[in-house]
Design a protein around this motif. Structure first.
Motif, short mmCIF file in Angstrom:
data_model
loop_
_atom_site.label_atom_id
_atom_site.label_comp_id
_atom_site.label_asym_id
_atom_site.label_seq_id
_atom_site.Cartn_x
_atom_site.Cartn_y
_atom_site.Cartn_z
N ARG A 251 0.80 -1.20 0.00
CA ARG A 251 0.00 0.00 0.00
C ARG A 251 0.84 1.26 0.00
NH1 ARG A 251 -4.11 -1.83 -2.22
NH2 ARG A 251 -4.62 0.38 -2.20
N GLY A 252 2.10 1.18 0.46
CA GLY A 252 2.98 2.34 0.46
C GLY A 252 3.65 2.57 -0.88
N THR A 253 4.11 1.49 -1.49
CA THR A 253 4.76 1.59 -2.80
C THR A 253 3.78 2.07 -3.86
OG1 THR A 253 6.22 -0.24 -2.18
CG2 THR A 253 6.13 0.35 -4.51
N GLY A 254 2.55 1.55 -3.81
CA GLY A 254 1.55 1.90 -4.80
C GLY A 254 1.29 3.39 -4.90
N PRO A 255 0.92 4.07 -3.79
CA PRO A 255 0.65 5.51 -3.90
C PRO A 255 1.87 6.33 -4.24
CG PRO A 255 0.53 4.79 -1.61
CD PRO A 255 0.57 3.55 -2.46
N LEU A 256 3.05 5.90 -3.79
CA LEU A 256 4.27 6.65 -4.12
C LEU A 256 4.45 6.71 -5.63
CD1 LEU A 256 6.92 8.05 -3.39
CD2 LEU A 256 7.97 5.79 -3.17
N LEU A 257 4.39 5.55 -6.28
CA LEU A 257 4.53 5.49 -7.74
C LEU A 257 3.36 6.17 -8.45
CD1 LEU A 257 5.82 1.82 -8.14
CD2 LEU A 257 7.17 3.93 -8.25
N THR A 258 2.15 6.01 -7.88
CA THR A 258 0.96 6.59 -8.48
C THR A 258 1.04 8.10 -8.52
OG1 THR A 258 -0.42 4.73 -7.78
CG2 THR A 258 -1.55 6.77 -8.35
N VAL A 259 1.46 8.71 -7.41
CA VAL A 259 1.58 10.17 -7.36
C VAL A 259 2.57 10.65 -8.41
CG1 VAL A 259 2.37 12.12 -5.96
CG2 VAL A 259 0.88 10.39 -4.96
N MET A 260 3.72 9.97 -8.48
CA MET A 260 4.76 10.38 -9.45
C MET A 260 4.23 10.31 -10.88
SD MET A 260 7.97 8.38 -7.66
CE MET A 260 9.05 8.66 -9.07
N LEU A 261 3.54 9.22 -11.21
CA LEU A 261 3.05 9.05 -12.57
C LEU A 261 1.84 9.94 -12.87
CD1 LEU A 261 3.45 5.19 -13.01
CD2 LEU A 261 4.82 7.00 -14.05
N ALA A 262 0.99 10.17 -11.85
CA ALA A 262 -0.16 11.04 -12.06
C ALA A 262 0.29 12.46 -12.41
CB ALA A 262 -1.05 11.06 -10.82
N VAL A 263 1.38 12.89 -11.79
CA VAL A 263 1.91 14.22 -12.05
C VAL A 263 2.59 14.28 -13.41
CG1 VAL A 263 3.62 15.94 -11.31
CG2 VAL A 263 2.13 14.84 -9.62
N THR A 264 3.37 13.24 -13.74
CA THR A 264 4.15 13.27 -14.98
C THR A 264 3.36 12.84 -16.21
OG1 THR A 264 4.99 11.03 -14.53
CG2 THR A 264 6.31 12.89 -13.74
N VAL A 265 2.43 11.89 -16.04
CA VAL A 265 1.69 11.35 -17.18
C VAL A 265 0.35 12.07 -17.37
CG1 VAL A 265 0.61 9.29 -18.18
CG2 VAL A 265 2.80 9.10 -16.97
N PHE A 266 -0.42 12.20 -16.27
CA PHE A 266 -1.74 12.83 -16.37
C PHE A 266 -1.67 14.35 -16.27
CE2 PHE A 266 -4.27 8.92 -14.69
CZ PHE A 266 -3.97 8.25 -15.88
N GLY A 267 -0.50 14.88 -15.90
CA GLY A 267 -0.36 16.33 -15.81
C GLY A 267 -1.06 16.94 -14.61
N GLU A 268 -1.35 16.14 -13.58
CA GLU A 268 -1.99 16.69 -12.39
C GLU A 268 -1.01 17.60 -11.64
OE1 GLU A 268 -3.69 13.70 -9.90
OE2 GLU A 268 -5.17 13.09 -11.40
N ARG A 269 -1.56 18.66 -11.04
CA ARG A 269 -0.74 19.60 -10.29
C ARG A 269 -1.38 19.86 -8.93
NH1 ARG A 269 2.02 18.04 -13.61
NH2 ARG A 269 3.24 19.18 -15.19
N PRO A 270 -1.28 18.89 -8.03
CA PRO A 270 -1.88 19.07 -6.70
C PRO A 270 -1.18 20.17 -5.91
CG PRO A 270 -0.53 17.10 -6.74
CD PRO A 270 -0.61 17.59 -8.16
#
Length: 284
Positions: A98-117
């Motif tokens: 559960r820790g590895t998943g969100p870490l990678l997800t946040v990185m990819l959401a920012v770089t791939v989906f262009g999210e800017r939280p």
């Protein structure tokens, strides 16, 4: 900049956290469940969900690729998780996954989906990952711990894959969360059916011995995830993915109280860090 976490999304994630921790505890208590246990859970979920979807939506061929893709990713996740639980502690496998998943997800959401939280949201996400790793830093030693770490990390990588795939499905492709989780369950059940049918006697024995666990996982697993999917339609995935790890707090405490796994101080310390991170996400 993307919007922050809405109160409704946070409530959905909180409810999902309890459901998620509950089904993981039930799964851990089934020794050597493996693919048969996954098939039983997926089949029960599909039987319960398919009639609801057929009554509320019109099937489309456009669903096939998104739903089958989701099913393949979730099937890989469940098989890795069951294998991890068979070889390591819940308190190691679950937090690392559960820790590895969100870490990678946040990185990819920012770089791939262009999210800017909001920066505070990113700080909160980092705190959640840190707290999860604190909770999972103890447990067993030796070979079982090594296996738990390996399966935890592999499971976390798959979590990243299905989170991003499913977020795109409900937001971009616009497939309803209930349809997505139903299609995923059907795909899992169908793909594992040949294996399960070739081991019918073992499947019957598992149902007789562990029918309660099958029912708990078959109901709570899709419930937990459909709540998360709805949350993804209300808030950025880069915030939803780490916030849903509130389940680690519940799961860590249950592993200590119910399963008798060690290091309660470490669990509670990590839980406080996770809660602080989720609080930062909530106000970002």
């Amino acid at each position: 900049m993307n919007p922050g976490m809405s109160p409704v999304a946070l409530l959905l994630i909180l409810a999902a956290a309890f459901a998620h921790a509950g089904w993981n505890l039930a799964a851990k208590r089934v020794p050597n469940g493996g693919a048969l246990f996954v098939w039983l859970n997926a089949t029960l979920s599909a039987v319960l969900l398919v009639p609801v979807v057929l009554l509320t939506a019109t099937p489309s061929w456009d669903w096939v690729v998104p739903l089958v893709g989701s099913g393949l990713l979730h099937l890989t996740y469940f098989l890795l998780l069951q294998r991890g639980y068979a070889t390591g502690d819940l308190s190691v496998v679950y937090p690392l996954a559960r820790g590895t998943g969100p870490l990678l997800t946040v990185m990819l959401a920012v770089t791939v989906f262009g999210e800017r939280p909001h920066p505070l949201g990113l700080v909160g996400a980092a705190a959640v990952v840190l707290g999860v790793l604190v909770i999972g830093s103890g447990g067993s030693s030796g070979g079982s711990r090594t296996a738990g770490v390996v399966y935890g990390l592999l499971t976390g990588a798959v979590i990243t894959g299905y989170t991003l795939w499913d977020a795109n499905t409900v937001n971009t492709v616009a497939i309803a969360p209930l349809v997505l989780i139903t299609g995923s369950s059907v795909t899992e059940a169908v793909l594992l059916a040949p294996y399960a049918l070739s081991r019918r006697a073992s499947a019957v024995r598992m149902v007789r011995r562990h029918w309660r666990a099958v029912c708990v996982v078959g109901v709570l697993s899709p419930l937990a995830y459909v709540l998360v999917l709805f949350a993804m339609t209300l808030a950025p995935v880069s915030l939803v993915a780490p916030a849903r790890e509130l389940s680690i707090v519940v799961g860590g405490v249950l592993a200590w109280l119910v399963l008798g796994e060690p290091n309660p101080v470490r669990r509670l310390s990590g839980a406080l860090i996770v809660l602080a991170g989720v609080a930062a996400i909530a106000v970002s």
